[in-house]
Design a protein around this motif. Structure first.
Motif, PDB file in Angstrom:
ATOM      1  N   VAL A   1       2.224   6.428   4.592  1.00 30.79           N
ATOM      2  CA  VAL A   1       1.172   5.556   4.065  1.00 30.79           C
ATOM      3  C   VAL A   1       1.044   5.624   2.547  1.00 30.79           C
ATOM      4  O   VAL A   1       0.112   5.049   1.977  1.00 30.79           O
ATOM      5  N   GLY A   2       1.963   6.324   1.888  1.00 31.81           N
ATOM      6  CA  GLY A   2       2.002   6.258   0.436  1.00 31.81           C
ATOM      7  C   GLY A   2       1.501   7.465  -0.324  1.00 31.81           C
ATOM      8  O   GLY A   2       1.389   7.408  -1.557  1.00 31.81           O
ATOM      9  N   PHE A   3       1.209   8.577   0.361  1.00 28.52           N
ATOM     10  CA  PHE A   3       0.786   9.788  -0.338  1.00 28.52           C
ATOM     11  C   PHE A   3       2.003  10.639  -0.685  1.00 28.52           C
ATOM     12  O   PHE A   3       2.846  10.914   0.177  1.00 28.52           O
ATOM     13  N   ASN A   4       2.065  11.082  -1.933  1.00 27.63           N
ATOM     14  CA  ASN A   4       3.171  11.950  -2.344  1.00 27.63           C
ATOM     15  C   ASN A   4       2.931  13.396  -1.937  1.00 27.63           C
ATOM     16  O   ASN A   4       3.881  14.142  -1.689  1.00 27.63           O
TER      17      ASN A   4
ATOM     18  N   TYR B   1       0.806  -1.218   0.000  1.00 26.60           N
ATOM     19  CA  TYR B   1       0.000   0.000   0.000  1.00 26.60           C
ATOM     20  C   TYR B   1       0.844   1.276   0.000  1.00 26.60           C
ATOM     21  O   TYR B   1       0.363   2.351  -0.369  1.00 26.60           O
ATOM     22  N   ARG B   2       2.115   1.184   0.406  1.00 25.72           N
ATOM     23  CA  ARG B   2       2.978   2.380   0.401  1.00 25.72           C
ATOM     24  C   ARG B   2       3.493   2.715  -0.990  1.00 25.72           C
ATOM     25  O   ARG B   2       3.977   3.817  -1.230  1.00 25.72           O
TER      26      ARG B   2
ATOM     27  N   LEU C   1      -1.840   8.434  13.263  1.00 25.68           N
ATOM     28  CA  LEU C   1      -2.268   9.690  13.881  1.00 25.68           C
ATOM     29  C   LEU C   1      -2.524   9.513  15.371  1.00 25.68           C
ATOM     30  O   LEU C   1      -2.236  10.408  16.174  1.00 25.68           O
ATOM     31  N   ILE C   2      -3.068   8.367  15.754  1.00 23.81           N
ATOM     32  CA  ILE C   2      -3.412   8.123  17.151  1.00 23.81           C
ATOM     33  C   ILE C   2      -2.228   7.602  17.957  1.00 23.81           C
ATOM     34  O   ILE C   2      -2.022   7.983  19.102  1.00 23.81           O
ATOM     35  N   GLN C   3      -1.421   6.751  17.339  1.00 24.75           N
ATOM     36  CA  GLN C   3      -0.382   6.032  18.081  1.00 24.75           C
ATOM     37  C   GLN C   3       0.988   6.694  18.031  1.00 24.75           C
ATOM     38  O   GLN C   3       1.894   6.264  18.747  1.00 24.75           O
ATOM     39  N   THR C   4       1.162   7.717  17.193  1.00 23.76           N
ATOM     40  CA  THR C   4       2.470   8.378  17.093  1.00 23.76           C
ATOM     41  C   THR C   4       2.309   9.889  17.155  1.00 23.76           C
ATOM     42  O   THR C   4       1.189  10.418  17.095  1.00 23.76           O
ATOM     43  N   ASP C   5       3.448  10.566  17.258  1.00 26.64           N
ATOM     44  CA  ASP C   5       3.475  12.029  17.231  1.00 26.64           C
ATOM     45  C   ASP C   5       4.000  12.559  15.901  1.00 26.64           C
ATOM     46  O   ASP C   5       4.394  13.717  15.800  1.00 26.64           O
ATOM     47  N   LEU C   6       4.017  11.715  14.895  1.00 30.32           N
ATOM     48  CA  LEU C   6       4.526  12.132  13.592  1.00 30.32           C
ATOM     49  C   LEU C   6       3.703  13.294  13.042  1.00 30.32           C
ATOM     50  O   LEU C   6       2.466  13.297  13.161  1.00 30.32           O
ATOM     51  N   PRO C   7       4.351  14.283  12.414  1.00 30.40           N
ATOM     52  CA  PRO C   7       3.592  15.360  11.771  1.00 30.40           C
ATOM     53  C   PRO C   7       2.687  14.796  10.682  1.00 30.40           C
ATOM     54  O   PRO C   7       2.969  13.735  10.110  1.00 30.40           O
ATOM     55  N   VAL C   8       1.615  15.495  10.377  1.00 30.04           N
ATOM     56  CA  VAL C   8       0.663  15.027   9.374  1.00 30.04           C
ATOM     57  C   VAL C   8       1.350  14.789   8.041  1.00 30.04           C
ATOM     58  O   VAL C   8       1.061  13.816   7.336  1.00 30.04           O
ATOM     59  N   GLU C   9       2.288  15.666   7.686  1.00 25.73           N
ATOM     60  CA  GLU C   9       3.009  15.512   6.420  1.00 25.73           C
ATOM     61  C   GLU C   9       3.783  14.204   6.392  1.00 25.73           C
ATOM     62  O   GLU C   9       3.837  13.521   5.361  1.00 25.73           O
ATOM     63  N   ARG C  10       4.370  13.821   7.525  1.00 22.04           N
ATOM     64  CA  ARG C  10       5.128  12.569   7.589  1.00 22.04           C
ATOM     65  C   ARG C  10       4.186  11.366   7.567  1.00 22.04           C
ATOM     66  O   ARG C  10       4.503  10.332   6.963  1.00 22.04           O
ATOM     67  N   VAL C  11       3.028  11.493   8.228  1.00 20.25           N
ATOM     68  CA  VAL C  11       2.038  10.421   8.193  1.00 20.25           C
ATOM     69  C   VAL C  11       1.616  10.151   6.756  1.00 20.25           C
ATOM     70  O   VAL C  11       1.524   8.992   6.317  1.00 20.25           O
ATOM     71  N   ALA C  12       1.363  11.229   6.022  1.00 19.61           N
ATOM     72  CA  ALA C  12       0.975  11.092   4.619  1.00 19.61           C
ATOM     73  C   ALA C  12       2.039  10.330   3.836  1.00 19.61           C
ATOM     74  O   ALA C  12       1.734   9.418   3.051  1.00 19.61           O
ATOM     75  N   GLU C  13       3.275  10.668   4.066  1.00 23.72           N
ATOM     76  CA  GLU C  13       4.382  10.009   3.372  1.00 23.72           C
ATOM     77  C   GLU C  13       4.491   8.547   3.760  1.00 23.72           C
ATOM     78  O   GLU C  13       4.722   7.678   2.907  1.00 23.72           O
TER      79      GLU C  13
ATOM     80  N   SER D   1      -3.294   5.431   8.100  1.00 25.47           N
ATOM     81  CA  SER D   1      -2.941   6.765   8.601  1.00 25.47           C
ATOM     82  C   SER D   1      -3.620   7.042   9.935  1.00 25.47           C
ATOM     83  O   SER D   1      -3.049   7.716  10.798  1.00 25.47           O
ATOM     84  N   LYS D   2      -4.837   6.521  10.139  1.00 29.56           N
ATOM     85  CA  LYS D   2      -5.540   6.748  11.398  1.00 29.56           C
ATOM     86  C   LYS D   2      -4.771   6.125  12.565  1.00 29.56           C
ATOM     87  O   LYS D   2      -4.705   6.700  13.658  1.00 29.56           O
ATOM     88  N   LEU D   3      -4.189   4.973  12.322  1.00 20.46           N
ATOM     89  CA  LEU D   3      -3.382   4.338  13.368  1.00 20.46           C
ATOM     90  C   LEU D   3      -2.174   5.200  13.720  1.00 20.46           C
ATOM     91  O   LEU D   3      -1.838   5.381  14.893  1.00 20.46           O
TER      92      LEU D   3
END
Length: 300
Positions: free
Chosen positions: A268-271, A206-207, A254-266, A250-252
Motif C-alpha cells: 500500500v505504499g509504506f517504505n 496511492y502506492r 489484512l482481512i482478505q489475504t494472508d500476507l505478512p504485515v510487512e508485505r501489506v505495508a509495502e 491495508s485493511k482490505l
C-alpha cells in the motif's frame, strides 16, 4: 428531467445498511419489488443499467440513483464492463413524495422561504422544513460521497456499539446533504473540482511516494491551492488524505489475504513497516495484527 424526492424533516432519513458490490461483465443489479426501503446506488466504476417505473437509467461513474421503496426495479441489461458500486438502504420515516424537477423548482420559486413564517411560530416550536433529493444525478462530489459510504461500511463492523450507530446516523446525514447539493447544480465549484481531481489522482497512485509538486503538475493546479481545496472539501491535507487511503487499502489486505504485515505495508505504499504500524494504530486504535485477528471471521 429526472424526478425529485422531496421529504419533510424532522424526522431525518434513517440509515439501515450499506455495502460495496463488484459486478462482472454481464452482471446485473438484483430485481426487487416493494422492498420497503430506499436504495441508493453510487457507481464508482463501470455502468449499471436499471429500470424503474418505466424510466431507464444508465448509472455511470460518478452518478447516483435512488430506487423507491414502493416500486419495481430491475436491470434491463447486463454490465458491459466490470462495474463497482456502493449501495445504501435507508428509510424516510416522515412524509415524502416524488415530484417532477420542473414542478419542484417552479413551486419553490413561487413560495420562497422567508423569516415571516418563522416569526409566526409559537415559542419553542419545532419548525419543519423540506429537503429535496434528485432521484438520478451526476454527483457534485463523487469522491467525497464514496468515502462517506465507505466509512459507513467500515462502521458496520462495530454496529453492536450504540456510539457507533449514532455516528453512522450522523455521517449518513452528510450523504443526504451531498445528494441534495447535486440537485440542479450546473457543476461542482472550482474548489470542489480541484479537490476531486486531486483525490482521484491520489487514489490511482496511492502506492507511489507522495510529492505535492508532482500532484500539482498532474492536475495542473498549484500545490498550495490543492492543499487549501482538499482541506475545505475533505477536511485534511493531500498527504493526510493519502495516508488514510493507504490505511483503508491495508485493511482490505489484512482481512482478505494472508500476507505478512510487512508485505501489506509495502503493497500500500509504506517504505517502513514500523511507520505503517504506528500510522495504522493511530487511525484505527489497534495494531494491524490485532485488526486482522479481530476481523478474521470476515475473511472469505
Amino acid at each position: 428531467m429526472p424526478p425529485v424526492i422531496e421529504f419533510t424533516a424532522p424526522p431525518l432519513p434513517h440509515y439501515i445498511t450499506s455495502g460495496l458490490s463488484p459486478l462482472p461483465i454481464g452482471g446485473k443489479h438484483p430485481s426487487r419489488k416493494n422492498i420497503g426501503a430506499f436504495d441508493l446506488l453510487v457507481v464508482v466504476r463501470g455502468c449499471l443499467y436499471v429500470e424503474e417505473s418505466g424510466h431507464k437509467y444508465e448509472i455511470t461513474e460518478g452518478h447516483a440513483l435512488i430506487l423507491l421503496p414502493d416500486s419495481y426495479h430491475y436491470s434491463y441489461e447486463g454490465c458491459k464492463e466490470e462495474t463497482l458500486h456502493y449501495w445504501t438502504h435507508f428509510q424516510i420515516l416522515g412524509e415524502w413524495r416524488v415530484v417532477d424537477e420542473v414542478e419542484y423548482h417552479i413551486s419553490h420559486g413561487r413560495h420562497p422561504e422567508g423569516e415571516q413564517g418563522y416569526l409566526s411560530l409559537p415559542p419553542f416550536a419545532v419548525s419543519s422544513y423540506t429537503v429535496a433529493l434528485p432521484q438520478f444525478t451526476k454527483l457534485a462530489q463523487p469522491q467525497k460521497m464514496a468515502e462517506a459510504i465507505n466509512e459507513l461500511n467500515e462502521m458496520n463492523r462495530n454496529i453492536h456499539l450504540a456510539s457507533v450507530r449514532l455516528r453512522q446516523q450522523t455521517l449518513f446525514q452528510e450523504v443526504i446533504m451531498l445528494l441534495s447539493a447535486s440537485l440542479g447544480a450546473d457543476g461542482p465549484s472550482p474548489q470542489s473540482a480541484c479537490a476531486e481531481r486531486a483525490a482521484s489522482y491520489l487514489r490511482e497512485h496511492y502506492r507511489e511516494p507522495f510529492s505535492a509538486i508532482k500532484l500539482g503538475e498532474a492536475i495542473n493546479f498549484h500545490p498550495v491551492y490543492i492543499a487549501r481545496c482538499m482541506q475545505k472539501v475533505f477536511g485534511c491535507s493531500p498527504s493526510t488524505y493519502l495516508l488514510r487511503l493507504r490505511i483503508d487499502q491495508s485493511k482490505l489486505l489484512l482481512i482478505q489475504t494472508d500476507l505478512p504485515v510487512e508485505r501489506v505495508a509495502e503493497e500500500v505504499g509504506f517504505n517502513l513497516a514500523a511507520y505503517f504500524t504506528a500510522s495504522f494504530t493511530r487511525f484505527e486504535g489497534m495494531s494491524p495484527r490485532k485488526y486482522r485477528q479481530r476481523f478474521a471471521w470476515n475473511k472469505p
